[in-house]
Scaffold this motif. Structure first.
Motif, mmCIF file in Angstrom:
data_model
loop_
_atom_site.group_PDB
_atom_site.id
_atom_site.type_symbol
_atom_site.label_atom_id
_atom_site.label_comp_id
_atom_site.label_asym_id
_atom_site.label_seq_id
_atom_site.Cartn_x
_atom_site.Cartn_y
_atom_site.Cartn_z
ATOM 1 N N HIS A 158 -14.819 -26.846 -24.192
ATOM 2 C CA HIS A 158 -16.341 -26.080 -24.830
ATOM 3 C C HIS A 158 -16.213 -25.393 -25.968
ATOM 4 O O HIS A 158 -15.410 -25.594 -26.771
ATOM 5 N N PRO A 159 -17.642 -25.129 -26.621
ATOM 6 C CA PRO A 159 -18.318 -24.918 -27.639
ATOM 7 C C PRO A 159 -17.639 -23.908 -28.284
ATOM 8 O O PRO A 159 -17.281 -22.891 -27.193
ATOM 9 N N TRP A 160 -17.838 -23.074 -29.614
ATOM 10 C CA TRP A 160 -16.848 -22.767 -30.236
ATOM 11 C C TRP A 160 -16.969 -22.272 -31.481
ATOM 12 O O TRP A 160 -18.336 -23.094 -31.946
ATOM 13 N N ASP A 161 -17.146 -21.299 -32.130
ATOM 14 C CA ASP A 161 -17.871 -20.104 -33.307
ATOM 15 C C ASP A 161 -17.050 -20.876 -34.549
ATOM 16 O O ASP A 161 -15.556 -21.649 -34.476
ATOM 17 N N GLY A 162 -16.974 -20.489 -35.346
ATOM 18 C CA GLY A 162 -16.278 -21.530 -36.731
ATOM 19 C C GLY A 162 -17.136 -22.864 -37.422
ATOM 20 O O GLY A 162 -17.304 -23.522 -37.330
ATOM 21 N N GLU A 271 -8.858 -21.447 -20.724
ATOM 22 C CA GLU A 271 -9.663 -21.021 -19.346
ATOM 23 C C GLU A 271 -11.362 -20.267 -18.958
ATOM 24 O O GLU A 271 -11.408 -20.393 -18.077
ATOM 25 N N LYS A 272 -12.131 -21.153 -19.411
ATOM 26 C CA LYS A 272 -13.332 -20.854 -19.666
ATOM 27 C C LYS A 272 -13.424 -21.991 -18.731
ATOM 28 O O LYS A 272 -14.290 -22.406 -18.434
ATOM 29 N N PHE A 273 -12.853 -23.106 -18.440
ATOM 30 C CA PHE A 273 -12.883 -24.972 -17.952
ATOM 31 C C PHE A 273 -12.448 -24.032 -16.872
ATOM 32 O O PHE A 273 -13.292 -24.865 -16.089
ATOM 33 N N PRO A 278 -13.516 -24.633 -10.723
ATOM 34 C CA PRO A 278 -12.381 -23.682 -10.049
ATOM 35 C C PRO A 278 -11.631 -25.138 -9.729
ATOM 36 O O PRO A 278 -10.073 -24.273 -9.285
ATOM 37 N N LYS A 279 -11.851 -25.818 -9.026
ATOM 38 C CA LYS A 279 -10.718 -26.617 -8.453
ATOM 39 C C LYS A 279 -9.330 -27.606 -9.355
ATOM 40 O O LYS A 279 -8.490 -27.944 -9.120
ATOM 41 N N ALA A 280 -9.935 -27.487 -10.567
ATOM 42 C CA ALA A 280 -8.933 -27.065 -11.594
ATOM 43 C C ALA A 280 -7.504 -26.910 -11.440
ATOM 44 O O ALA A 280 -8.257 -25.534 -10.499
ATOM 45 N N ASN A 281 -6.474 -26.885 -12.524
ATOM 46 C CA ASN A 281 -5.170 -25.884 -12.328
ATOM 47 C C ASN A 281 -4.150 -26.406 -13.663
ATOM 48 O O ASN A 281 -4.429 -26.673 -14.483
ATOM 49 N N LEU A 282 -4.855 -24.937 -13.846
ATOM 50 C CA LEU A 282 -4.268 -24.308 -15.120
ATOM 51 C C LEU A 282 -3.082 -24.036 -14.971
ATOM 52 O O LEU A 282 -3.224 -23.036 -14.716
#
Length: 314
Positions: A158-162, A271-273, A278-282
């Protein structure tokens, strides 16, 4: 007269730097030679290492890396049950650089997918670590019929700051590519290169023997410094463009991510992903840093096995 003296000095310095950089690159390549075979994919030479038998599993390394990251230990473990294919990404290791402007993650995915197909892996399971995870995601987004499942290890999603670190900004600029890159190759201490590798493992120690095997010096060659910088400079915009398409992904996706990873933040990416997919498993790895495929090999193997089972490969 003074101007002429200065000009001659600068020319002599440039020639000396060029010769010293070339000599160091020759020594580094002699010490860390190619381990696998070469494929021609639409005129681009791709370096691939293949081990084992079973369901096809492609491994894609991260920034400043090469396939030796996987050949240190992981490939031999996996080759007992999988046909494991590790690639050097464009401009790194021994795969040709695609173009001066820097290969996008989609272009890298297309190249590696073509190389995998040449090896008979038409629908492999694909594991990507760090930057390689972004390439794996692009493979799935742009070529969904050519991948069975994903395993994302400490991957940006995901996009990030910095800002991109100053070294990448310098090496990726036209002036820096010409003026800064050759002296880095010619003069950077080998101890500094190796210390940078150890730092990526923080807060965990690097496995014994890894630094000697990995060949981080290959990333300090001029072609690799330029390719790596251009790739890093473009990554944020490319992920920003790709991220809205994650909801279209229907394949099995397993993620593992260390809670102590300060290179690619867990809350910013994995965690954003899973909120978006939702079907992904982290699996969150407590106290683990950026390289869990080395420091948590059992968790890495378990994620691969889960993805393979969910994809019907095992």
């Amino acid at each position: 007269m003074k101007f002429l003296v200065v000009l001659l000095f600068l020319l002599a310095f440039a020639v000396a730097v060029h010769l010293l950089a070339g000599a160091r690159e020759d020594r580094w390549e002699a010490r860390f030679p190619p381990l696998g075979q070469f494929l021609d994919v639409d005129g681009t030479r791709v370096h691939a290492l293949v081990k084992g038998e079973g369901p096809d599993l492609v491994l894609i390394h991260g920034s400043s890396g090469n396939l030796r990251d996987f050949s240190f230990a992981l490939m031999d473990r996996l080759a007992e049950d999988y046909r494991v294919i590790a690639f050097d990404r464009p401009g790194l290791g021994y795969t040709d650089r695609l173009q001066d402007r820097g290969a996008t993650i989609a272009e890298q995915a297309a190249l590696l997918q073509g190389a995998a197909a040449q090896l008979g892996a038409d629908r492999p399971l694909v594991l990507g670590q760090s930057y390689g995870g972004a390439v794996a995601l692009s493979w799935a987004v742009t070529r969904p019929k050519a991948v069975a499942g994903l395993v994302l290890v400490s991957s940006p999603t995901h996009p990030w700051d910095g800002h991109v670190p100053a070294l990448y900004r310098a090496n990726g600029s036209t002036l820096g590519s010409a003026m800064a890159v050759p002296p880095i190759t010619a003069l950077v201490p080998r101890s500094y290169i190796r210390d940078q590798v150890r730092a990526v493992f923080d807060p965990e120690p690097a496995p014994e023997g890894y630094v000697d095997h990995f060949g981080a010096e290959l990333a300090a060659r001029r072609v690799s410094l330029r390719a790596n910088a251009k790739q890093r400079l473009g990554l944020l915009a490319q992920i920003t463009q790709m991220q809205p398409h994650y909801g279209e992904l229907a394949l099995p996706i397993e993620l593992i991510h260390g809670t102590a990873d300060t290179t690619v933040g867990l809350s910013i990416h994995a965690e954003k992903f899973i909120r978006q997919v939702p079907k992904a498993n982290l699996v969150r790895l407590e106290g683990v840093g950026h390289l869990p495929h080395h420091t948590a090999p059992e968790a890495t193997r378990a994620a691969i096995d889960r993805a393979a089972a969910r994809a019907g490969l095992r």
